[in-house]
Design a protein around this motif. Structure first.
Motif, PDB file in Angstrom:
ATOM      1  N   LEU A 293      32.422  48.159  46.718  1.00  0.00           N
ATOM      2  CA  LEU A 293      33.845  47.822  46.779  1.00  0.00           C
ATOM      3  C   LEU A 293      34.312  47.267  45.431  1.00  0.00           C
ATOM      4  N   HIS A 294      33.474  46.445  44.833  1.00  0.00           N
ATOM      5  CA  HIS A 294      33.839  45.813  43.564  1.00  0.00           C
ATOM      6  C   HIS A 294      34.029  46.859  42.466  1.00  0.00           C
ATOM      7  N   GLN A 295      33.226  47.926  42.494  1.00  0.00           N
ATOM      8  CA  GLN A 295      33.330  48.965  41.478  1.00  0.00           C
ATOM      9  C   GLN A 295      34.641  49.734  41.564  1.00  0.00           C
TER      10      GLN A 295
ATOM     11  N   HIS B 279      45.454  41.182  41.364  1.00  0.00           N
ATOM     12  CA  HIS B 279      44.067  41.059  41.813  1.00  0.00           C
ATOM     13  C   HIS B 279      43.141  41.512  40.693  1.00  0.00           C
ATOM     14  N   THR B 280      42.249  40.675  40.267  1.00  0.00           N
ATOM     15  CA  THR B 280      41.273  41.063  39.259  1.00  0.00           C
ATOM     16  C   THR B 280      40.022  41.630  39.910  1.00  0.00           C
ATOM     17  N   SER B 281      39.901  41.484  41.196  1.00  0.00           N
ATOM     18  CA  SER B 281      38.736  41.992  41.917  1.00  0.00           C
ATOM     19  C   SER B 281      39.118  42.185  43.375  1.00  0.00           C
ATOM     20  N   VAL B 282      38.405  43.079  44.053  1.00  0.00           N
ATOM     21  CA  VAL B 282      38.691  43.278  45.468  1.00  0.00           C
ATOM     22  C   VAL B 282      38.303  42.069  46.295  1.00  0.00           C
ATOM     23  N   PHE B 283      37.634  41.072  45.680  1.00  0.00           N
ATOM     24  CA  PHE B 283      37.193  39.918  46.442  1.00  0.00           C
ATOM     25  C   PHE B 283      37.985  38.659  46.141  1.00  0.00           C
ATOM     26  N   ASP B 284      39.130  38.808  45.454  1.00  0.00           N
ATOM     27  CA  ASP B 284      39.924  37.629  45.143  1.00  0.00           C
ATOM     28  C   ASP B 284      40.338  36.882  46.405  1.00  0.00           C
TER      29      ASP B 284
ATOM     30  N   THR C 198      37.612  36.265  52.414  1.00  0.00           N
ATOM     31  CA  THR C 198      37.142  35.192  53.278  1.00  0.00           C
ATOM     32  C   THR C 198      36.530  35.869  54.492  1.00  0.00           C
ATOM     33  N   PRO C 199      35.904  35.120  55.391  1.00  0.00           N
ATOM     34  CA  PRO C 199      35.346  35.766  56.589  1.00  0.00           C
ATOM     35  C   PRO C 199      36.387  36.530  57.402  1.00  0.00           C
ATOM     36  N   ASN C 200      37.669  36.168  57.284  1.00  0.00           N
ATOM     37  CA  ASN C 200      38.711  36.817  58.080  1.00  0.00           C
ATOM     38  C   ASN C 200      39.686  37.633  57.239  1.00  0.00           C
ATOM     39  N   SER C 201      39.412  37.801  55.946  1.00  0.00           N
ATOM     40  CA  SER C 201      40.351  38.514  55.085  1.00  0.00           C
ATOM     41  C   SER C 201      39.607  39.222  53.957  1.00  0.00           C
ATOM     42  N   LEU C 202      40.110  40.406  53.578  1.00  0.00           N
ATOM     43  CA  LEU C 202      39.485  41.181  52.516  1.00  0.00           C
ATOM     44  C   LEU C 202      40.562  42.011  51.839  1.00  0.00           C
ATOM     45  N   THR C 203      40.570  42.008  50.525  1.00  0.00           N
ATOM     46  CA  THR C 203      41.511  42.835  49.772  1.00  0.00           C
ATOM     47  C   THR C 203      40.847  44.162  49.447  1.00  0.00           C
ATOM     48  N   LEU C 204      41.467  45.249  49.886  1.00  0.00           N
ATOM     49  CA  LEU C 204      40.928  46.588  49.671  1.00  0.00           C
ATOM     50  C   LEU C 204      41.859  47.404  48.785  1.00  0.00           C
TER      51      LEU C 204
ATOM     52  N   ASP D  27      41.680  53.595  47.008  1.00  0.00           N
ATOM     53  CA  ASP D  27      40.843  54.567  46.309  1.00  0.00           C
ATOM     54  C   ASP D  27      40.314  55.602  47.302  1.00  0.00           C
ATOM     55  N   PRO D  28      40.427  56.901  46.990  1.00  0.00           N
ATOM     56  CA  PRO D  28      40.015  57.950  47.936  1.00  0.00           C
ATOM     57  C   PRO D  28      38.574  57.837  48.395  1.00  0.00           C
ATOM     58  N   HIS D  29      37.677  57.358  47.512  1.00  0.00           N
ATOM     59  CA  HIS D  29      36.279  57.215  47.909  1.00  0.00           C
ATOM     60  C   HIS D  29      36.138  56.179  49.030  1.00  0.00           C
ATOM     61  N   ILE D  30      36.862  55.063  48.885  1.00  0.00           N
ATOM     62  CA  ILE D  30      36.811  54.018  49.910  1.00  0.00           C
ATOM     63  C   ILE D  30      37.467  54.500  51.198  1.00  0.00           C
ATOM     64  N   THR D  31      38.649  55.082  51.058  1.00  0.00           N
ATOM     65  CA  THR D  31      39.411  55.529  52.228  1.00  0.00           C
ATOM     66  C   THR D  31      38.665  56.582  53.030  1.00  0.00           C
ATOM     67  N   SER D  32      38.179  57.614  52.355  1.00  0.00           N
ATOM     68  CA  SER D  32      37.506  58.706  53.071  1.00  0.00           C
ATOM     69  C   SER D  32      36.215  58.232  53.728  1.00  0.00           C
ATOM     70  N   THR D  33      35.503  57.316  53.074  1.00  0.00           N
ATOM     71  CA  THR D  33      34.257  56.797  53.650  1.00  0.00           C
ATOM     72  C   THR D  33      34.528  56.029  54.935  1.00  0.00           C
ATOM     73  N   LEU D  34      35.556  55.181  54.925  1.00  0.00           N
ATOM     74  CA  LEU D  34      35.871  54.389  56.114  1.00  0.00           C
ATOM     75  C   LEU D  34      36.409  55.275  57.248  1.00  0.00           C
TER      76      LEU D  34
END
Length: 372
Positions: free
Chosen positions: A125-127, A154-159, A162-168, A171-178
């Motif tokens: 995800l970070h990449q 956002h400088t990173s997808v992990f800015d 938290t256990p209940n939140s994630l910034t995504l 990107d087509p690679h991420i979307t198609s995989t999920l």
């Protein structure tokens, strides 16, 4: 347009624009066109054996390409067509460029976050964190289409991880995989909506594109852009395209319904009481993959319609085996050797690069295979 480095993509788009302008300049050269029509309008040359069939066809195709850009029109009309054609090309390029610009969004809910991280590791995800985007403009005498890409903070997808939140990112690679691997209908639905609402500015570009394409077709004397686009193609007219699609639809309808019912059965089995009885767009990739995997992995336990056993083929079609098979095929059929080339570190991206050479070691082409 698919390079991982945005500077390469921008440079490629700029080079494409320069090349398009140069081709348009050649297609607007009356001297070249007149030389060509001296051949195509000569019955003796076109009917006897002076030219072979390939040369005659090439001459006719070149003439159509010239006339597509209005070379046969009066100078004032020709300049108008060239101007409109340039606007259309710019809008098409801008629309395509916008599609590769990813946005970020916040995914909330502990279960959804866990579902994502169960499928895609954090370092992957970070990449794929989004790149800063710029402003683009397309302008003509009548209108301005402005596309603004907000600079994301956002400088990173992990800015905001938290256990209940994630910034995504979309990107087509991420979307198609999920969409392909997530068993969660709620996650697939949100991913689908986020990825399909990435570029609302493209709606304005589409409106402008429809207007400019119609103006171009009208200037060329066609009732619609569809007529202008198909006149030099095999289909020749929009009516022929419609008839062809209708015939294909009729031929495939029975198998389509059969396949859809297979996917519905899979969804009913997987979701049970939560199944709403419908196949949604965000369901198709997941259940299509699920059914294919089941048939490949469990084929030896089932009988085909003719009573023979269906044996699993899954283990034979790994990426490595498929590339080996491709190498053997092109070698035996065409005498071409396919060799993988090491990509320099500064250019590395998610592809396999193959070089093709014949038995005299002469270059015959290149091939890029996307790994994911």
């Amino acid at each position: 347009s698919v390079h991982i480095n945005p500077q390469w993509r921008n440079s490629a788009s700029h080079a494409f624009q320069i090349l398009s302008e140069y081709i348009a300049e050649l297609n607007a050269d009356p001297t070249l066109y007149q030389s060509l029509t001296q051949i195509t309008s000569n019955p003796q040359l076109m009917n006897d054996d002076t030219l072979n069939q390939e040369e005659k066809r090439m001459a006719m195709l070149l003439q159509k390409e010239f006339e597509r850009d209005g070379i046969h029109l009066e100078e004032e009309k020709r300049l108008e067509v060239q101007k409109l054609s340039g606007f259309v090309t710019q809008l098409e390029t801008l629309f395509t460029e916008n599609l590769i610009h990813n946005k970020v969004y916040d995914l909330t809910g502990g279960d959804l976050v866990k579902d994502v991280l169960d499928i895609i590791p954090k370092h992957i995800l970070h990449q794929h964190h989004p790149q800063p985007l710029s402003h683009t403009h397309t302008q003509n005498d009548q209108q301005i289409v402005q596309v603004s890409h907000a600079q994301n903070n956002h400088t990173s997808v992990f800015d905001t991880h938290t256990p209940n939140s994630l910034t995504l990112t979309t990107d087509p690679h991420i979307t198609s995989t999920l969409l392909r691997h997530s068993p969660s209908p709620a996650l697939r639905k949100q991913i689908y909506y986020e990825s399909n609402t990435t570029n609302p500015q493209n709606l304005d570009i589409l409106d402008a594109l429809i207007s400019q394409r119609h103006a171009l077709a009208s200037a060329m004397g066609y009732p619609s852009y569809a007529h202008y686009f198909t006149f030099d193609k095999m289909t020749q007219s929009p009516n022929n395209v419609h008839s062809f699609l209708k015939s294909v639809n009729g031929a495939c309808e029975h198998q389509y319904k059969k396949d859809m019912e297979l996917l519905r059965d899979a969804k009913r089995y997987m979701e049970g009481d939560n199944d709403d009885g419908e196949l949604h767009p965000w369901d198709l990739n997941y259940y299509n993959g699920l059914v294919k995997t089941h048939l490949l992995n469990n084929g030896s336990d089932e009988k085909s319609g003719d009573g023979n056993e269906n044996y699993s083929l899954n283990g034979y079609f790994t990426v490595e085996q498929s590339i080996k098979g491709m190498n053997i095929l092109v070698s035996r059929l065409f005498g071409i050797v396919m060799q993988e080339v090491t990509i320099p570190p500064e250019e590395q991206w998610d592809v396999i690069y193959n070089d093709h050479k014949d038995n005299t070691n002469e270059d015959r082409g290149e091939q890029l295979l996307q790994k994911s």
